[in-house]
Design a protein around this motif. Structure first.
Motif, mmCIF file in Angstrom:
data_model
loop_
_atom_site.group_PDB
_atom_site.id
_atom_site.type_symbol
_atom_site.label_atom_id
_atom_site.label_comp_id
_atom_site.label_asym_id
_atom_site.label_seq_id
_atom_site.Cartn_x
_atom_site.Cartn_y
_atom_site.Cartn_z
ATOM 1 N N THR A 133 43.609 37.488 44.661
ATOM 2 C CA THR A 133 43.649 36.762 43.389
ATOM 3 C C THR A 133 43.335 35.283 43.599
ATOM 4 N N PHE A 134 42.989 34.599 42.520
ATOM 5 C CA PHE A 134 42.741 33.164 42.592
ATOM 6 C C PHE A 134 43.997 32.435 43.089
ATOM 7 N N GLN A 135 45.158 32.832 42.591
ATOM 8 C CA GLN A 135 46.405 32.198 42.983
ATOM 9 C C GLN A 135 46.649 32.348 44.488
ATOM 10 N N GLN A 136 46.385 33.540 45.009
ATOM 11 C CA GLN A 136 46.571 33.785 46.438
ATOM 12 C C GLN A 136 45.613 32.953 47.287
ATOM 13 N N ILE A 137 44.376 32.787 46.823
ATOM 14 C CA ILE A 137 43.396 31.973 47.552
ATOM 15 C C ILE A 137 43.839 30.518 47.587
ATOM 16 N N ILE A 138 44.303 30.020 46.442
ATOM 17 C CA ILE A 138 44.754 28.621 46.360
ATOM 18 C C ILE A 138 45.920 28.375 47.309
ATOM 19 N N GLU A 139 46.866 29.318 47.335
ATOM 20 C CA GLU A 139 48.023 29.184 48.228
ATOM 21 C C GLU A 139 47.610 29.319 49.691
ATOM 22 N N LYS A 140 46.717 30.275 49.974
ATOM 23 C CA LYS A 140 46.289 30.522 51.353
ATOM 24 C C LYS A 140 45.592 29.304 51.957
ATOM 25 N N HIS A 141 44.759 28.640 51.153
ATOM 26 C CA HIS A 141 43.974 27.512 51.654
ATOM 27 C C HIS A 141 44.651 26.164 51.392
ATOM 28 N N GLY A 142 45.840 26.183 50.820
ATOM 29 C CA GLY A 142 46.561 24.939 50.561
ATOM 30 C C GLY A 142 45.818 23.997 49.635
ATOM 31 N N ARG B 221 38.950 16.246 30.157
ATOM 32 C CA ARG B 221 38.947 17.618 29.672
ATOM 33 C C ARG B 221 40.126 18.389 30.270
ATOM 34 N N LYS B 222 40.657 19.310 29.489
ATOM 35 C CA LYS B 222 41.667 20.231 29.992
ATOM 36 C C LYS B 222 40.947 21.501 30.416
ATOM 37 N N VAL B 223 41.119 21.895 31.676
ATOM 38 C CA VAL B 223 40.416 23.061 32.223
ATOM 39 C C VAL B 223 41.443 24.158 32.520
ATOM 40 N N ILE B 224 41.208 25.323 31.934
ATOM 41 C CA ILE B 224 42.104 26.466 32.109
ATOM 42 C C ILE B 224 41.379 27.570 32.869
ATOM 43 N N ILE B 225 42.026 28.110 33.905
ATOM 44 C CA ILE B 225 41.545 29.344 34.529
ATOM 45 C C ILE B 225 42.378 30.475 33.955
ATOM 46 N N CYS B 226 41.775 31.274 33.087
ATOM 47 C CA CYS B 226 42.478 32.373 32.418
ATOM 48 C C CYS B 226 42.349 33.634 33.276
ATOM 49 N N MET B 227 43.458 34.018 33.906
ATOM 50 C CA MET B 227 43.459 35.185 34.790
ATOM 51 C C MET B 227 43.896 36.429 34.025
ATOM 52 N N ARG B 228 43.421 37.579 34.469
ATOM 53 C CA ARG B 228 43.748 38.848 33.834
ATOM 54 C C ARG B 228 45.171 39.286 34.162
ATOM 55 N N LYS B 229 45.703 40.131 33.280
ATOM 56 C CA LYS B 229 46.918 40.868 33.627
ATOM 57 C C LYS B 229 46.462 42.081 34.431
ATOM 58 N N TYR B 230 46.592 42.014 35.743
ATOM 59 C CA TYR B 230 45.973 43.003 36.621
ATOM 60 C C TYR B 230 46.506 44.421 36.405
ATOM 61 N N GLU B 231 47.755 44.533 35.924
ATOM 62 C CA GLU B 231 48.299 45.868 35.708
ATOM 63 C C GLU B 231 47.600 46.588 34.552
ATOM 64 N N ASN B 232 46.899 45.821 33.682
ATOM 65 C CA ASN B 232 46.174 46.426 32.567
ATOM 66 C C ASN B 232 44.674 46.520 32.825
ATOM 67 N N SER B 233 44.279 46.186 34.038
ATOM 68 C CA SER B 233 42.851 46.171 34.361
ATOM 69 C C SER B 233 42.460 47.453 35.080
ATOM 70 N N PRO B 234 41.246 47.986 34.800
ATOM 71 C CA PRO B 234 40.790 49.185 35.519
ATOM 72 C C PRO B 234 40.457 48.903 36.974
ATOM 73 N N HIS B 235 40.376 47.618 37.346
ATOM 74 C CA HIS B 235 40.062 47.248 38.728
ATOM 75 C C HIS B 235 41.120 46.284 39.255
ATOM 76 N N LYS B 236 41.342 46.325 40.542
ATOM 77 C CA LYS B 236 42.266 45.405 41.186
ATOM 78 C C LYS B 236 41.474 44.455 42.074
ATOM 79 N N PRO B 237 41.746 43.149 41.997
ATOM 80 C CA PRO B 237 41.009 42.198 42.844
ATOM 81 C C PRO B 237 41.392 42.340 44.309
ATOM 82 N N LYS B 238 40.454 42.051 45.169
ATOM 83 C CA LYS B 238 40.743 42.072 46.599
ATOM 84 C C LYS B 238 41.747 40.980 46.931
#
Length: 340
Positions: free
Chosen positions: A160-169, A141-158
């Motif tokens: 991001t998924f990308q930052q967590i992946i990089e932080k934890h290697g 299966r091809k699995v996609i994590i579809c992330m929001r365009k945060y600049e168009n969102s009414p909320h900002k994440p504490k």
């Protein structure tokens, strides 16, 4: 010009804007906009969640409020009945829209991220690990994590998924990919939809997709109680998935249109004052919404009262502007009078 956030786009696109003047925002922005147009309508943009009572009462000066399903319609009738507000409510299935079945891509699973659900880093890490585990179990299966365009969102994440992946290697499986995109682009293509509480789940169920609602450790905290009886919640990401509970779908997904006018106080512009009567209405509305007195009941009741105070200040500000305009126009008329 109001910038329309992504959480409002589905409603904006699926309601015929030629019929009514739609106000694509909520909260105090919505309150200010109601003073600018004599006939205005608004809509409830997402899942009926913890701040739903506040979201509804912020729309009290609308001529009509569009609700997306029977469940939110009944909740809105209850809230406005408590506050004795005369208002038109309309069920309009604007969160569900038939997608073309020939766009579906076999073996494609898409997880739709939400900016603040879950909010804590450890909970977001939990979700990433579940998606990685699923990707390894389903290598075809091809699995996609579809992330929001945060600049168009009414909320900002504490974080991001990308930052967590990089932080934890974290090393992602070859069949798992992160993309930034819109649900309107990825939902028609997905064979299998995964999320937490997103309104995209309702659209996916309506379009008969395979749906996994990934259960979080603190599911009640994140408003997943709304999905408990859907038959689609799972502690693991799975494919294929079970069928949705028909009784649950009737309340939350099945599209139809219904209208009702609630008789109530003649408001003109409804001025929310923090009177003892309105405080009791706030407490009662939140009591029914949360099913009792708990931390959420206390927190959101206080939040409602703060909003009432802000609402009242906006009302007084608009009255002052209206009176200043009236005095200015009166002065101009006097200056134009011919001398005797």
């Amino acid at each position: 010009m109001i910038e329309i956030c992504d959480s409002y786009l589905s409603a904006q696109n699926n309601i015929d804007s030629q019929e009514v003047v739609l106000i694509p925002c909520g909260g105090t922005k919505m309150v200010r906009e109601t003073f600018k147009s004599p006939f205005k309508s608004t809509y409830f943009p997402g899942i009926f969640y913890k701040d739903a009572v506040l979201s509804l009462i912020s729309r009290a000066n609308s001529d009509c409020i569009f609700l997306y399903n029977q469940y939110s319609f009944e909740k809105a009738k209850q809230v406005f009945g408590i506050f004795d507000v005369g208002i038109k409510l309309s069920v309009h299935p604007y969160l569900t829209k038939k997608k073309s079945s020939d766009q579906t891509e076999k073996e494609l699973s898409v997880f739709f991220e939400q900016s603040i659900v879950p909010y804590r880093e450890r909970d977001r890490l939990f979700v990433i690990k579940k998606l990685i585990s699923f990707s390894y179990r389903e290598p075809n299966r091809k699995v996609i994590i579809c992330m929001r365009k945060y600049e168009n969102s009414p909320h900002k994440p504490k974080i991001t998924f990308q930052q967590i992946i990089e932080k934890h290697g974290i090393i992602l499986p070859e069949n798992l990919q992160l993309v930034v995109g819109k649900s309107d682009d990825w939902l028609p293509r997905a064979e299998h939809v995964i999320s937490i509480t997103s309104s995209v789940l309702l659209d996916a169920i309506y379009n008969r997709k395979h749906v996994t609602i990934l259960e979080l450790p603190k599911c009640g905290y994140y408003g997943q109680g709304l999905f408990l009886n859907s038959g689609l919640m799972s502690k693991e990401v799975v494919f294929p998935t079970d069928s949705v509970c028909e009784e649950w779908a009737k309340l939350h997904v099945d599209p139809y249109i219904e209208n009702d006018y609630l008789e109530g106080g003649c408001k003109g512009f409804f001025d929310f004052k923090l009177t003892s009567k309105n405080i009791m209405c706030i407490l009662r509305a939140n009591y029914f919404h949360f099913g009792g007195i708990n931390k959420d009941f206390i927190h959101y009741s206080i939040k409602n009262m703060v909003f009432f105070h802000r609402y009242h200040k906006i009302y007084l500000e608009q009255l002052r502007l209206k009176n200043d305009e009236h005095r200015t126009n009166y002065g101009k008329r006097r200056l134009k009078r011919p001398a005797r």
